[in-house]
Design a protein around this motif. Structure first.
Motif, PDB file in Angstrom:
ATOM      1  N   PRO A  43       0.805  -1.229   0.000  1.00  0.00           N
ATOM      2  CA  PRO A  43       0.000   0.000   0.000  1.00  0.00           C
ATOM      3  C   PRO A  43       0.841   1.285   0.000  1.00  0.00           C
ATOM      4  O   PRO A  43       0.468   2.259  -0.654  1.00  0.00           O
ATOM      5  CB  PRO A  43      -0.821  -0.115   1.293  1.00  0.00           C
ATOM      6  CG  PRO A  43      -0.866  -1.569   1.594  1.00  0.00           C
ATOM      7  CD  PRO A  43       0.440  -2.139   1.100  1.00  0.00           C
ATOM      8  N   VAL A  46       1.970   1.887  -3.519  1.00  0.00           N
ATOM      9  CA  VAL A  46       0.857   2.365  -4.345  1.00  0.00           C
ATOM     10  C   VAL A  46       0.653   3.863  -4.103  1.00  0.00           C
ATOM     11  O   VAL A  46       0.485   4.644  -5.041  1.00  0.00           O
ATOM     12  CB  VAL A  46      -0.440   1.574  -4.031  1.00  0.00           C
ATOM     13  CG1 VAL A  46      -1.645   2.235  -4.698  1.00  0.00           C
ATOM     14  CG2 VAL A  46      -0.309   0.134  -4.517  1.00  0.00           C
ATOM     15  N   LYS A  47       0.712   4.266  -2.835  1.00  0.00           N
ATOM     16  CA  LYS A  47       0.535   5.688  -2.513  1.00  0.00           C
ATOM     17  C   LYS A  47       1.665   6.538  -3.088  1.00  0.00           C
ATOM     18  O   LYS A  47       1.432   7.629  -3.617  1.00  0.00           O
ATOM     19  CB  LYS A  47       0.479   5.882  -0.997  1.00  0.00           C
ATOM     20  CG  LYS A  47      -0.797   5.397  -0.354  1.00  0.00           C
ATOM     21  CD  LYS A  47      -0.761   5.728   1.134  1.00  0.00           C
ATOM     22  CE  LYS A  47      -1.964   5.160   1.858  1.00  0.00           C
ATOM     23  NZ  LYS A  47      -1.941   5.497   3.296  1.00  0.00           N
ATOM     24  N   SER A  50       1.226   6.963  -6.684  1.00  0.00           N
ATOM     25  CA  SER A  50       0.137   7.895  -6.987  1.00  0.00           C
ATOM     26  C   SER A  50       0.596   9.343  -6.818  1.00  0.00           C
ATOM     27  O   SER A  50       0.212  10.216  -7.593  1.00  0.00           O
ATOM     28  CB  SER A  50      -1.089   7.602  -6.115  1.00  0.00           C
ATOM     29  OG  SER A  50      -0.880   7.993  -4.772  1.00  0.00           O
ATOM     30  N   ALA A  53       2.908  10.062  -9.800  1.00  0.00           N
ATOM     31  CA  ALA A  53       2.163  10.180 -11.046  1.00  0.00           C
ATOM     32  C   ALA A  53       1.399  11.491 -11.124  1.00  0.00           C
ATOM     33  O   ALA A  53       1.153  12.018 -12.208  1.00  0.00           O
ATOM     34  CB  ALA A  53       1.209   8.997 -11.195  1.00  0.00           C
ATOM     35  N   ALA A  54       1.019  12.011  -9.960  1.00  0.00           N
ATOM     36  CA  ALA A  54       0.223  13.239  -9.942  1.00  0.00           C
ATOM     37  C   ALA A  54       1.101  14.489  -9.890  1.00  0.00           C
ATOM     38  O   ALA A  54       0.587  15.606  -9.963  1.00  0.00           O
ATOM     39  CB  ALA A  54      -0.736  13.218  -8.750  1.00  0.00           C
TER      40      ALA A  54
ATOM     41  N   VAL B  20      -4.588   5.954  -9.886  1.00  0.00           N
ATOM     42  CA  VAL B  20      -3.456   6.309  -9.028  1.00  0.00           C
ATOM     43  C   VAL B  20      -2.767   7.556  -9.548  1.00  0.00           C
ATOM     44  O   VAL B  20      -1.911   8.121  -8.886  1.00  0.00           O
ATOM     45  CB  VAL B  20      -2.411   5.176  -8.933  1.00  0.00           C
ATOM     46  CG1 VAL B  20      -3.038   3.921  -8.376  1.00  0.00           C
ATOM     47  CG2 VAL B  20      -1.761   4.897 -10.256  1.00  0.00           C
ATOM     48  N   THR B  21      -3.157   7.971 -10.750  1.00  0.00           N
ATOM     49  CA  THR B  21      -2.473   9.103 -11.376  1.00  0.00           C
ATOM     50  C   THR B  21      -3.138  10.440 -11.047  1.00  0.00           C
ATOM     51  O   THR B  21      -2.731  11.464 -11.557  1.00  0.00           O
ATOM     52  CB  THR B  21      -2.458   8.905 -12.900  1.00  0.00           C
ATOM     53  OG1 THR B  21      -3.775   8.548 -13.334  1.00  0.00           O
ATOM     54  CG2 THR B  21      -1.496   7.807 -13.292  1.00  0.00           C
ATOM     55  N   GLU B  22      -4.141  10.416 -10.192  1.00  0.00           N
ATOM     56  CA  GLU B  22      -4.844  11.675  -9.913  1.00  0.00           C
ATOM     57  C   GLU B  22      -4.609  12.179  -8.502  1.00  0.00           C
ATOM     58  O   GLU B  22      -5.395  12.959  -7.970  1.00  0.00           O
ATOM     59  CB  GLU B  22      -6.344  11.499 -10.180  1.00  0.00           C
ATOM     60  CG  GLU B  22      -6.640  11.396 -11.671  1.00  0.00           C
ATOM     61  CD  GLU B  22      -8.127  11.334 -11.982  1.00  0.00           C
ATOM     62  OE1 GLU B  22      -8.938  11.354 -11.041  1.00  0.00           O
ATOM     63  OE2 GLU B  22      -8.452  11.250 -13.165  1.00  0.00           O
ATOM     64  N   GLY B  23      -3.568  11.733  -7.854  1.00  0.00           N
ATOM     65  CA  GLY B  23      -3.286  12.210  -6.507  1.00  0.00           C
ATOM     66  C   GLY B  23      -3.100  11.037  -5.581  1.00  0.00           C
ATOM     67  O   GLY B  23      -3.247   9.887  -5.982  1.00  0.00           O
ATOM     68  N   ILE B  24      -2.798  11.316  -4.324  1.00  0.00           N
ATOM     69  CA  ILE B  24      -2.512  10.218  -3.401  1.00  0.00           C
ATOM     70  C   ILE B  24      -3.780   9.422  -3.148  1.00  0.00           C
ATOM     71  O   ILE B  24      -4.841   9.970  -2.874  1.00  0.00           O
ATOM     72  CB  ILE B  24      -1.911  10.746  -2.084  1.00  0.00           C
ATOM     73  CG1 ILE B  24      -1.514   9.582  -1.185  1.00  0.00           C
ATOM     74  CG2 ILE B  24      -2.857  11.719  -1.398  1.00  0.00           C
ATOM     75  CD1 ILE B  24      -0.648  10.012  -0.006  1.00  0.00           C
ATOM     76  N   VAL B  25      -3.685   8.111  -3.300  1.00  0.00           N
ATOM     77  CA  VAL B  25      -4.844   7.257  -3.072  1.00  0.00           C
ATOM     78  C   VAL B  25      -5.023   7.045  -1.574  1.00  0.00           C
ATOM     79  O   VAL B  25      -4.067   7.095  -0.797  1.00  0.00           O
ATOM     80  CB  VAL B  25      -4.709   5.895  -3.802  1.00  0.00           C
ATOM     81  CG1 VAL B  25      -4.565   6.092  -5.292  1.00  0.00           C
ATOM     82  CG2 VAL B  25      -3.558   5.101  -3.255  1.00  0.00           C
ATOM     83  N   GLY B  26      -6.269   6.828  -1.171  1.00  0.00           N
ATOM     84  CA  GLY B  26      -6.577   6.646   0.239  1.00  0.00           C
ATOM     85  C   GLY B  26      -6.107   5.298   0.755  1.00  0.00           C
ATOM     86  O   GLY B  26      -5.708   4.424  -0.012  1.00  0.00           O
ATOM     87  N   ASP B  27      -6.190   5.146   2.085  1.00  0.00           N
ATOM     88  CA  ASP B  27      -5.702   3.918   2.720  1.00  0.00           C
ATOM     89  C   ASP B  27      -6.410   2.680   2.197  1.00  0.00           C
ATOM     90  O   ASP B  27      -5.773   1.680   1.862  1.00  0.00           O
ATOM     91  CB  ASP B  27      -5.909   4.006   4.240  1.00  0.00           C
ATOM     92  CG  ASP B  27      -4.904   4.926   4.899  1.00  0.00           C
ATOM     93  OD1 ASP B  27      -3.877   5.226   4.263  1.00  0.00           O
ATOM     94  OD2 ASP B  27      -5.153   5.359   6.038  1.00  0.00           O
ATOM     95  N   ALA B  30      -5.575   1.963  -1.469  1.00  0.00           N
ATOM     96  CA  ALA B  30      -4.180   1.520  -1.601  1.00  0.00           C
ATOM     97  C   ALA B  30      -4.038   0.066  -1.160  1.00  0.00           C
ATOM     98  O   ALA B  30      -3.318  -0.720  -1.779  1.00  0.00           O
ATOM     99  CB  ALA B  30      -3.263   2.427  -0.782  1.00  0.00           C
ATOM    100  N   THR B  31      -4.752  -0.297  -0.087  1.00  0.00           N
ATOM    101  CA  THR B  31      -4.676  -1.669   0.417  1.00  0.00           C
ATOM    102  C   THR B  31      -5.287  -2.652  -0.572  1.00  0.00           C
ATOM    103  O   THR B  31      -4.718  -3.718  -0.846  1.00  0.00           O
ATOM    104  CB  THR B  31      -5.401  -1.768   1.772  1.00  0.00           C
ATOM    105  OG1 THR B  31      -4.777  -0.867   2.683  1.00  0.00           O
ATOM    106  CG2 THR B  31      -5.325  -3.177   2.332  1.00  0.00           C
ATOM    107  N   LEU B  33      -5.766  -2.217  -3.888  1.00  0.00           N
ATOM    108  CA  LEU B  33      -4.924  -2.285  -5.086  1.00  0.00           C
ATOM    109  C   LEU B  33      -3.671  -3.104  -4.810  1.00  0.00           C
ATOM    110  O   LEU B  33      -3.277  -3.953  -5.616  1.00  0.00           O
ATOM    111  CB  LEU B  33      -4.532  -0.876  -5.535  1.00  0.00           C
ATOM    112  CG  LEU B  33      -5.588  -0.070  -6.281  1.00  0.00           C
ATOM    113  CD1 LEU B  33      -5.160   1.387  -6.414  1.00  0.00           C
ATOM    114  CD2 LEU B  33      -5.826  -0.666  -7.670  1.00  0.00           C
TER     115      LEU B  33
END
Lengths: 119, 119
Positions: A43, A46-47, A50, A53-54, B20-27, B30-31, B33
């Protein structure tokens, strides 16, 4: 011990892009894809991806990535190195800090490999 | 010991799909994915997924997947279970054999999550 043993060469990247939805993928492509997916099997990474990428064309500074993921600089650097070694992101040192960008075409290739077969 | 602890619920899948390319993904995203990517972090499982994705609507029989990957039936079954537990494929028992299909929308969602941001 050189860490480049685990780095994916550009030539291997070219082999990665056949869609997994069109039949059994070959050994080399399966290995390349698996290494990239494995690097994303966490995770925090992945963060980090992200955030990278942003980021703007200037890249994402390592200095800005510790607080959002709530981890220490050495830990974040370790995760970033795994993303670099998998060929997902590139690293550029500028003065004190390293800046990261998504490797050209990599996310598109990974996405294409997963795109469901149509018809 | 129930293995369902590691199974991804459909509700978690819905959270996985923001790129994932639009900013930090949430917890949670992310888990989810990371669990899917981790399941693909092995060349054998990439190959198995590719065979399942290329199979007809009837699904891919476990009986047909051992020879192409060159592994024993128990080993292949273990890898297939990891794909099922990650929510990537579904399993249906028909008589002696189990048949596998790609879970609906999952590959498209994973591909969408990786699609590079445009503009």
């Amino acid at each position: 011990m050189p860490s480049t043993l685990s780095v994916i060469e550009p030539s291997a990247l070219a082999a990665c892009c056949s869609p997994v939805t069109e039949g059994i993928v070959g050994d080399e492509a399966a290995t390349t894809l698996a290494r990239m997916f494995k690097a994303l099997g966490d995770p925090t990474r992945v963060k980090l991806l992200s955030m990278i990428a942003a980021a703007s064309d200037n890249g994402a500074c390592a200095c800005d990535m510790t607080e959002p993921v709530g981890l220490s600089q050495p830990t974040v650097s370790h995760h970033l190195k795994l993303l670099v070694d998998a060929g997902l992101v590139t690293r550029e040192q500028r003065g004190k800090w390293a800046y990261y960008r998504v490797a050209p075409d990599v996310l598109g290739s990974l996405a294409a490999a997963l795109r469901p077969a149509t018809g």
